[in-house]
Design a protein around this motif. Sequence first.
Motif: not given
Length: 124
Positions: A21-24, A59-69, A75-78, A114-123
Amino acid sequence: MKKLTSIVLAIILGSVLVLAGCGSTNSKVSDGVNKMLDTTGQLSKAIKSGDEAKVKEVGPSLEDQWKTFEDDVKKDNKDLYAKVEKYLDPTIAGSQASPLDKNALGTLNGQLTDALKELAAKTK
């Protein structure tokens, strides 16, 4: 002896399920971030070329993608959640503006990337 074996097996099975579950969650976040990075890349190209129709589509598709996770990130990276949110909404709003402000939108999209790359590196 059978009871002890059953208990040990139950503990092992429970541990495996928890770890799976953690991995998923990380996988879900990682996949979502990668999709968003692909989209910010497409958006960047559309901004640079001045293709307003593509900017308004992507541009608007970013919001739909973000909502999925986003809940998992929150919860994990405020701190990174707040950073992504800081640039996401203005980027989406800028993608819908007419006329297109290429400089402002390009900067916002770059900061979001840049913020997304930072998040990618952390996950990872």
